[in-house]
Design an enzyme around this catalytic site. Structure first.
Site, PDB file in Angstrom:
ATOM      1  N   GLU A 128       0.790  -1.230   0.000  1.00  7.33           N
ATOM      2  CA  GLU A 128       0.000   0.000   0.000  1.00  7.33           C
ATOM      3  C   GLU A 128       0.825   1.283   0.000  1.00  7.33           C
ATOM      4  OE1 GLU A 128      -3.376   0.025  -0.249  1.00  7.33           O
ATOM      5  OE2 GLU A 128      -3.188  -2.143  -0.489  1.00  7.33           O
TER       6      GLU A 128
ATOM      7  N   SER B 163     -57.040 -19.787  34.468  1.00 12.57           N
ATOM      8  CA  SER B 163     -56.899 -20.494  35.750  1.00 12.57           C
ATOM      9  C   SER B 163     -55.506 -20.429  36.345  1.00 12.57           C
ATOM     10  CB  SER B 163     -57.312 -21.964  35.580  1.00 12.57           C
ATOM     11  OG  SER B 163     -58.701 -22.047  35.317  1.00 12.57           O
TER      12      SER B 163
END
Length: 788
Positions: A195, A473
């Site tokens: 690079e 219930s």
């Protein structure tokens, strides 16, 4: 005469010289003025760039998302874990197969034996170093764990936990920060060779590279080539967009000059290593080599080999173009080019280059580690954290959040829900069924697993947390628990009337005449049978006797904070709660009357490893232990002889299951809440449009519960009576003390002093026939009643 003419001419010429004009310098002055002005503007702009650069570069450079972890699996000899399940766990942890075991996070399998090189990991209580171990499996699970280096046994070891998600800032970026001295030497040399060869010699911009790029772009007529240095690449990633234009390129070059003036080469290079974009993990951007090494290879950056480092360097040039998963041939070619460049620069030898080029890419499958694997549970974690942390801190400070989730149980839960709902739809004709499930550890109230819907969707309605539905219930144990707190009046065998009752309304509304589910009356029944069989009429009579307000008070003491209407219909479940709130009720029963916080988080530590928050188990008795014990005993009867009896087609008869079914009007909601010795689960099954599903709690939710619990539970229930409980043998038909001469009788728990005092006579009395004409009326204000 001639002299006069000469003098005159001379005078004339002299006069001519005097009136000659000097040349003007206006153009030069304007030029100089413009030059000074442009210079001032340029210097001002550079100062502006300098200020912006320093503010971000010296401040908090990156928003690091919080990482969320499941409970780590503990390994020990005797653990009921198969070799295949262990390998699944290694897959979730992104361990990779490697017979050489060179790097952390690798393993090798030979039959039922594993050699594993673990990763070092910082837990809330300690830092665990990397370890090379051998794990051996037999038919019943783990048989031995051995430290390979020391050649001795390991009694217990924690694997590093599975990352189950992250909390991101608005921009979904992720990275693992590294220091420059932590970067492999090959990485630095690869970047320089590929690079920016002159990185340590230029001043931020490479003139030769710029001229080369300008020439290529001029020939092409468009922007086709760049010549960015490492400094310019950092500027582009850190401050600018990826737009290709001359204006952006000039700005990039100026900022690079300023950055190089302000900071050292090593500081710039370290920032570059952490900032550079290197891939996409689903919706999250992968930045920096620290995270990229784990994303592509499942290993820490320090453990990568030369060929692996070269691949990461290759990806820098174009993460999409050279994606090794999507374009392996292209990535391989680019990697080999990087290795050639490193050899040309004498960073590696020719044999090293040849050996590295011969290796395959070796990337792991992408498991999308950044994704929130279990979104319903992650939403609960986020809600609990936002009570103590600001959103910005939660999404940008790099927190590590250790949760209570067990990934093995979570996976089992999701499969069980999917398969069982599909089966119920096929066998019963019910359609579009949805479900929500909360699974907790019985001893602590920690959430081990949770589903918010039938499908594990990343977004949507969280039914476990937000679906407010009538509980039917499931309320009855609370009614009887409240009554049993008054042992002078109610005991486990107190006879109750299960006959017709009318509750009269005083506000002009209709009277309420509740019915049993089977539309029958059952006469006088003992209290335990009334709850075990879920008789409505008996429950209403008990509730009206002790008062609806006392039942609501019990709900409050258990931890229910929602506004509840004090209506008699509440006694049959006309109260709407979420599955999480129902879990709070039954977790209190499972914890012997101590309501633990239903927690999803164990600890939070900072990015530096400092513990910020822990969530200790808080003990506070809010419900009478003796009443809780008796209620749990009756709920065992529910499972043996009542509405939950189908569970014992799967579980051993001595497993001691505790639970209760719940069904709402027109069978719109099917509920079950119950626990074993190790886990409690609350199941809701219904439809989002609130249409009937035609399934009772026993036909729907209970079947999901059975399917799940038979796979995850290994411990039966053992109820331990409090000191003030006496176990007394009682004749189940008369409710009196069993006569030793007659034999038989059954042990029942009583609060000391409340047990029967009279012995029964021998012989079974005829059951009392219900008096169909007997009806009792209560005059109570009754708004918004809807009977079960």
């Amino acid at each position: 005469m001639a002299d006069n003419k000469k003098k005159l001419s001379s005078r004339y010429n002299k006069t001519k010289k005097i009136i000659k004009k000097k040349p003007s310098h206006w153009f030069r002055n304007i030029f100089l003025l413009l030059l000074v002005g442009c210079g001032f503007i340029l210097l001002s702009y550079l100062k502006y760039l300098d200020y912006n650069l320093r503010e971000q570069f010296e401040g908090k450079r990156w928003a690091i998302p919080a990482r969320v972890y499941a409970t780590p699996m503990e390994l020990y000899a005797g653990h009921n874990l198969s070799a295949d399940k262990f390998e699944e766990l290694l897959g979730m942890l992104h361990y990779r197969k490697d017979t050489q075991l060179v790097a952390d996070g690798t393993y090798a399998r030979t039959g039922t034996n594993f050699k594993v090189k673990t990763r070092k990991f910082t837990f809330p209580d300690q830092q665990q170093p990397s370890l090379l171990m051998q794990v051996s499996f037999g038919a019943a699970g783990i048989t031995a764990i051995t430290d390979v280096n020391k050649n001795n046994g390991i009694p217990l070891i924690r694997m590093d936990p599975v990352q189950i998600g992250s909390f991101y800032p608005k921009i979904k970026e992720d990275r693992i920060l590294i220091k420059l001295d932590e970067a492999p030497d090959y990485l630095i040399k690869g970047l320089l060779a590929s690079e920016d060869r002159d990185f340590y010699h230029h001043f931020g911009v490479s003139p030769r590279g710029i001229l080369r790029a300008l020439l290529a772009n001029y020939r092409a007529g468009v922007m086709v080539q760049g010549a960015s240095t490492i400094t310019q690449q950092l500027i582009k990633n850190f401050y600018l967009s990826s737009e290709r234009s001359l204006e952006r390129k000039v700005k990039e070059a100026l900022m690079a000059l300023v950055l190089e003036y302000r900071y050292s080469k090593n500081e710039i290079l370290e920032a570059y290593l952490n900032e550079i974009y290197l891939g996409q993990d689903g919706g999250s951007a992968v930045h920096g080599f620290g995270l990229a090494s784990e994303f592509y290879f499942g290993s820490a950056l320090k453990d990568l080999s030369l060929d692996q480092v070269a691949l990461l360097v290759a990806v820098v040039r174009g993460p999409s173009t050279y994606d090794p998963r999507h374009f392996p041939d292209r990535a391989l070619q680019r990697r080999n080019l990087v290795l050639d460049e490193m050899e040309k620069e004498a960073y590696i030898t020719h044999p090293q280059a040849v050996a590295a080029i011969a290796k395959p890419l070796g990337v792991i499958p992408n498991a999308h580690r950044s994704n929130n694997i279990y979104p319903g549970f992650l939403e609960l974690v986020r809600r609990q954290l936002t009570k103590e942390y600001h959103e910005d801190d939660l999404t940008s400070e790099g927190l590590k959040i250790f949760t209570t989730l067990d990934t093995q149980i979570q996976e089992t839960l999701e499969k069980s829900v999917t398969q069982k709902l599909r089966q119920l739809e096929k066998t019963t004709g019910a359609k579009k069924l949805e479900s929500a499930v909360v699974v907790t550890r019985r001893d602590s109230g920690e959430i081990a697993a949770m589903t918010s819907g039938r499908q594990n969707l990343p977004a949507g309605f969280n039914r476990a947390l937000d679906a407010v539905r009538p509980i039917g219930s499931l309320i009855k144990p609370v009614v009887y628990l409240t009554a049993l707190e008054y042992p002078d009046k109610y005991s486990i065998t107190t006879p109750l009337s299960d006959r017709a009752i009318v509750v009269e309304s005083k506000d002009g509304g209709p009277d309420w005449s509740p019915k049993n589910y089977d539309h029958k009356e059952h006469g006088t029944v003992p209290l335990h049978k009334a709850l075990a069989k879920s008789y409505n009429l008996a429950a209403v009579r008990v509730g009206m006797d002790i008062g609806v307000a006392r039942v609501v008070k019990t709900l409050r003491s258990i931890g229910i904070t929602r506004e509840i209407e004090m209506s008699p219909s509440l006694l049959l479940g006309a109260v709407s709660l979420t599955p999480m709130e129902v879990t709070q009720i039954y977790q209190t029963l499972a914890s012997d009357g101590i309501p633990p916080p239903i927690s999803a988080i164990r600890a939070v530590i900072s990015s530096e490893g400092k513990q910020l928050q822990s969530y200790p188990f808080v003990v506070k008795q809010t419900v009478e232990p003796a009443a809780t014990f008796i209620t749990n005993t009756i709920l065992q009867e529910v499972m043996l002889e009542g509405t939950g009896h189908s569970a014992y087609k799967t579980f051993p008869k001595d497993y001691g299951l505790v639970g209760k079914t719940g069904t709402t009007n027109d069978a719109k909601d099917s509920w079950f809440a119950g626990y074993t010795g190790d886990y409690l689960s609350v199941i809701w099954v219904g439809r989002d449009d609130n249409k009937p599903i035609g399934l009772t709690g026993g036909e729907g939710a209970l079947q999901v519960w059975i399917s799940l619990m038979k796979q995850i539970s290994t411990q039966p229930v053992v109820l331990l009576p409090p000191d003030n409980i006496n176990m007394v043998r009682v004749d189940p038909y008369s409710g009196l003390l069993a006569n030793k001469a007659c034999g038989g009788g059954k042990l029942y728990p009583y609060v000391e002093g409340s047990e029967p005092k009279v012995y029964s006579s021998c012989g079974r009395p005829a059951e009392e026939e219900p008096d169909q004409s007997e009806e009792e009326t209560f005059a109570i204000p009754l708004p918004n009643l809807f009977p079960e």
